[in-house]
Design an enzyme around this catalytic site. Structure first.
Site, short mmCIF file in Angstrom:
data_model
loop_
_atom_site.label_atom_id
_atom_site.label_comp_id
_atom_site.label_asym_id
_atom_site.label_seq_id
_atom_site.Cartn_x
_atom_site.Cartn_y
_atom_site.Cartn_z
N LYS A 139 0.83 -1.21 0.00
CA LYS A 139 0.00 0.00 0.00
C LYS A 139 0.87 1.26 0.00
O LYS A 139 0.62 2.19 -0.77
CB LYS A 139 -0.90 -0.03 1.25
CG LYS A 139 -1.87 1.11 1.36
CD LYS A 139 -3.15 0.70 2.06
CE LYS A 139 -2.97 0.51 3.55
NZ LYS A 139 -3.06 1.76 4.31
N ARG A 158 2.81 5.92 -3.30
CA ARG A 158 3.95 6.73 -3.73
C ARG A 158 4.20 6.59 -5.23
O ARG A 158 4.67 7.52 -5.88
CB ARG A 158 5.19 6.34 -2.93
CG ARG A 158 5.13 6.82 -1.46
CD ARG A 158 6.03 6.00 -0.57
NE ARG A 158 6.20 6.54 0.78
CZ ARG A 158 5.38 6.29 1.80
NH1 ARG A 158 4.31 5.55 1.63
NH2 ARG A 158 5.64 6.80 2.99
N ASP A 183 2.24 -1.52 11.66
CA ASP A 183 0.91 -1.93 11.19
C ASP A 183 0.62 -3.40 11.50
O ASP A 183 -0.48 -3.88 11.24
CB ASP A 183 0.81 -1.71 9.68
CG ASP A 183 0.81 -0.23 9.33
OD1 ASP A 183 0.45 0.59 10.20
OD2 ASP A 183 1.20 0.12 8.20
N ARG A 202 -5.84 1.07 18.16
CA ARG A 202 -5.62 -0.37 17.95
C ARG A 202 -5.29 -1.11 19.25
O ARG A 202 -5.46 -2.32 19.32
CB ARG A 202 -4.54 -0.60 16.89
CG ARG A 202 -5.07 -0.29 15.51
CD ARG A 202 -4.10 -0.62 14.41
NE ARG A 202 -4.76 -0.44 13.12
CZ ARG A 202 -4.14 -0.22 11.98
NH1 ARG A 202 -2.82 -0.18 11.94
NH2 ARG A 202 -4.82 -0.08 10.86
C1 S3P Z 1 2.84 4.58 6.29
C2 S3P Z 1 3.45 4.85 7.49
C3 S3P Z 1 2.96 4.35 8.78
C4 S3P Z 1 1.94 3.23 8.63
C5 S3P Z 1 0.95 3.50 7.53
C6 S3P Z 1 1.66 3.71 6.21
C7 S3P Z 1 3.41 5.14 5.06
O1 S3P Z 1 2.37 5.41 9.49
O2 S3P Z 1 1.26 3.01 9.83
O3 S3P Z 1 0.05 2.41 7.39
O4 S3P Z 1 3.03 4.68 3.96
O5 S3P Z 1 4.24 6.05 5.16
P1 S3P Z 1 3.28 6.40 10.39
O6 S3P Z 1 4.48 6.67 9.63
O7 S3P Z 1 2.48 7.64 10.64
O8 S3P Z 1 3.50 5.62 11.66
#
Ligand code: S3P
Length: 745
Positions: free
Chosen positions: A327, A332, A621, A652
């Protein structure tokens, strides 16, 4: 209201103009059990007689003043150009009664009210139900016409709030969703989404009818003709009035349409197959996107869609599978592909609701994107300064990543934007990006408490800053690096612990240098991105559910192919191994700048551990699933330093503790973590039961796999959002050996 007060009675409603629209309002109110009387005024006594006979009105006639005297709320439902005369008759008799209308254009209706009353009355709430039918007359009244449809109100700043509340309540009684917007915005939006298509349908049918006066060709008309022209059967007077009243906005929309039509004509004339395909592809995807919105199956309306998972207990997991694309990398790939010079080909793109919302957002900003077709996307980059102002707010659904990364890149644009999301996202903290962006010179509005929506003002010169992040967040880091592309000088971001580095890797892959010095990432503004192919690996966060499923279930042996094993993402592998899992990385390789491997996992008994704090950001996650592993491990697993889990799609820590409690698993909750007391043995580890995922995809999937070791079925509520990150989860879970059914309400 104080206790003991009786609720205000439903006021008597007078509908002026008993046609299909007014009649449907009457019918909807009646069938909702509305308490007040429903009256109608219409010069045509036959319509009144039909309304009485149908039982949709209680009384009616021609004498407006007498009927107004008996009512508390007046709804004017006559064609737009007839409103002025009705308002003139109402002016001397309306008094304090609330007035609203149903006209399809709002500027002209407000002008008519101003002229008739001498000013816009404070008790007038202009309204427009976005629902209709090509049929006319009260006989066509439909009590369900407004159900699940939108009604737009366009009150002014000095409109009486109780009047707005009364009109809002009236439409909500009919099952409608009520929105508010300024008058001019309403007229522009409707010119494009309603008036222009009606004009085209009228024009096409008329053109064909003239060419074939005996209407012969209509005999051969097929479904396409019928679908395109249904609305040409609409009421001519009503539409003459609408086109007259909304002339300027309609002409603007028509100009844009003519330009597009001209382009397509030229493509057809010149046999320009690329141009034709580009147009059809964009249109086809936009249409599918609308379709999901219209059918209420998209992320936009998913909150209203109730999905429950029911999982049978027991079983084991076996086989070789590939979970969908990552994801983070998918978001990106679209962002950088759009901002690059040249065409970016993406493979393995995650066709989940979140990343599809990002893709649509760039289409809305004028980027041509083909696909996705089985994970393949082609992005025709427009360069760092080539985005166009979107027509409306950018909706990012459930995705915190999208909102935070967008905030950075939109802060650098020349135009203003608004970022909105679903109910869950609306509760999540955005000050963490808004504050440092403001230090860079951005102008950003947030709602109370630094929550979405975000209003981003364009055209602000940005300057690079040095920022020490107070939390380990890849989203904040990425946001600032993206803003840094547009900033003067150097942007330096220091992270308190390593977080995922996909942004830095992909920027480097696109020829934009990001320096890494220990915990500091640095880039210089003002460069350019050059397109490069992207191969998105499978998402280790999605793979985690199956890793844990196999790790906790005797008899399991599973291979997960082509999983991204970026060192900033492998906390789950380290933690599971520390718990004793039999997990091997096979066939390690690198694709498009990201390390990838096949993960081979077999059941082995697990033991509880103290999770090393440095692994927390690397597995951020994965904790919902890891808590399920902990519930199946011998002894206690302790997690600390994970307060970030409280501000994800749900809290969570609490959501998992509550669900585990239902299953009879002992937990102790801390501000920044949790203790989970596990149980091992040959039999089940806990009970079945009904748990609530709180609309959080990862909570839903974690409790799904928990059922493998329960003594009874587990039912999980509110699972629709699994589609945000893991489309096809149910099918894949069943394929490897779970017994999972999805029940939709
Ligand atoms: C993500 C960063 C994480 C993650 C999110 C995706 C990303 O969040 O929990 O599901 O794609 O940069 P944080 O960087 O805010 O912890």
């Amino acid at each position: 209201m104080r206790e003991g007060d009786t609720p205000p009675a439903d006021p008597s409603v007078l509908i002026v103009g008993l046609g299909m629209i007014g009649g449907s309002l009457a019918a909807a109110l009646k069938s909702s059990g509305y308490g007040g009387r429903i009256l109608a005024c219409d010069p045509n006594q036959e319509e009144i007689a039909i309304g009485l006979e149908m039982g949709v009105i209680d009384d009616g006639g021609r004498d407006l003043a007498a009927l107004v005297a008996q009512s508390g709320l007046v709804v004017v439902a006559v064609p737009v150009l007839a409103m002025r005369r009705v308002f003139e008759q109402l002016a001397p008799v309306l008094g304090e009664r609330v007035l609203t209308d149903v006209g399809s254009t709002k500027r002209r209706v407000c002008e008519a009210a101003r002229e008739a009353f001498g000013r816009l009355p404070a008790n007038f709430v202009p309204g427009h139900p976005i629902a209709g039918s090509e049929k006319s007359g009260v006989a066509a009244a439909n009590p369900a016409l407004y159900r699940h449809h939108k009604v737009i109100l366009t009150p002014e700043a000095d409109t009486t709030p109780t009047a707005v509340a009364m009109v809002r309540g009236l439409w909500q009684r009919c099952g409608a969703e009520v929105l508010e917007m300024p008058v001019d915005r309403h007229d522009q939006v409707l010119a494009r989404t309603s008036h222009l298509p009606h004009l085209l349908a009228f024009s096409l049918v008329d053109t064909l009818a003239r060419q074939d006066e005996r209407l012969e060709i209509f005999r051969y008309a097929a479904g396409g003709f019928r679908d395109f022209t249904r609305i040409a059967g609409s009421d001519p007077v009503m539409w003459r009035d609408i086109f007259t009243a909304n002339r300027d906005a309609l002409l603007d929309a028509l100009d844009d349409f003519e330009t597009g039509l001209g382009r397509l004509r030229a493509a057809v004339e010149q046999g320009d197959s690329d141009a034709m395909l580009g147009t059809f592809d964009r249109a086809s995807h936009a249409r599918h996107y609308f379709e999901t919105l219209l059918n209420q199956t998209s992320y936009q309306t998913m909150e209203a869609r109730q999905v429950q998972y029911r999982v049978s207990p027991g079983g084991s997991v076996n086989g070789r599978i590939r979970v969908p694309g990552d994801k983070s990398i998918s978001h990106r790939s679209i962002m950088l592909g759009a901002l690059a010079n040249g065409v970016t080909e993406v493979k393995g793109f995650l066709e989940g609701e979140d990343s599809l919302a990002t893709l649509q957002a760039f289409r809305d900003m004028g980027v041509a994107i083909e696909g996705p077709h089985q994970g393949r996307v082609t992005i025709h980059g427009v360069g760092l300064h080539g985005l166009k102002k979107p027509a409306g707010p950018i909706y990012v659904g459930n995705s915190g990543t999208a909102m935070r990364l967008f905030a950075g890149l939109l802060a650098g644009q020349a135009f203003d934007t608004e970022l909105t999301g679903d109910a869950s996202l609306t509760k999540r903290p955005m000050a963490r990006v808004a504050d440092p962006l403001r230090l860079m010179g951005a102008r950003i509005d947030t709602a109370e408490g630094g929550r979405p929506p975000l209003g981003i003002h364009g055209g602000q010169p940005l300057k690079g800053i040095h920022y020490d992040m107070p939390m380990a967040s890849a989203q904040v880091k990425s946001c600032l690096l993206l803003a840094g592309l547009y900033a003067e000088g150097e942007t330096r971001v220091r992270e308190p612990a390593p977080t995922r580095d996909h942004t830095e890797r992909m920027l480097n892959g696109f020829g934009y240098k990001v320096d890494r010095d220990g915990d500091l990432a640095t880039l210089q503004g003002g460069g350019e991105l050059t397109s490069a192919p992207i191969d998105v690996p499978s998402d280790i966060s999605s793979a985690t559910f199956f890793l844990v499923a196999a790790a906790i279930t005797p008899g399991s042996d599973l291979v997960l192919e082509h999983v991204g094993v970026n060192p900033t993402r492998i906390g789950v592998i380290n933690i599971l191994k520390a718990m004793g899992a039999d997990l091997r990385l096979e066939n390690p390789r690198e694709v498009g700048g990201e390390p990838v491997a096949d993960l081979h996992i077999r059941y082995a008994p697990l033991k509880g551990i103290d999770i090393p704090v440095d692994q927390v950001p690397l597995a951020i996650d994965e904790f919902p699933a890891l808590f399920v592993a902990a519930a199946n491990a011998e002894g206690t697993t302790r997690l600390r330093g994970a307060e970030e889990l409280r501000v994800k799609e749900s809290d969570r820590i609490q959501a998992m503790a509550d669900g585990l409690d239902v299953l009879g698993v002992e937990t102790t909750v801390y501000d920044d973590g949790i203790d989970v007391v596990g149980k091992v043995g040959d039999g089940p580890s806990y009970h079945g039961g009904q748990v609530d995922s709180l609309g959080d995809h990862r909570i839903a999937m974690a409790f799904t796999i928990a059922a493998l070791r329960a003594d009874g079925p587990i039912a999980i509520d509110d699972c629709a959002n699994v589609a945000t990150s893991f489309p096809g989860f149910v099918a894949l879970a069943n394929k490897v050996g779970l017994e999972l059914t999805e029940i939709s309400a």
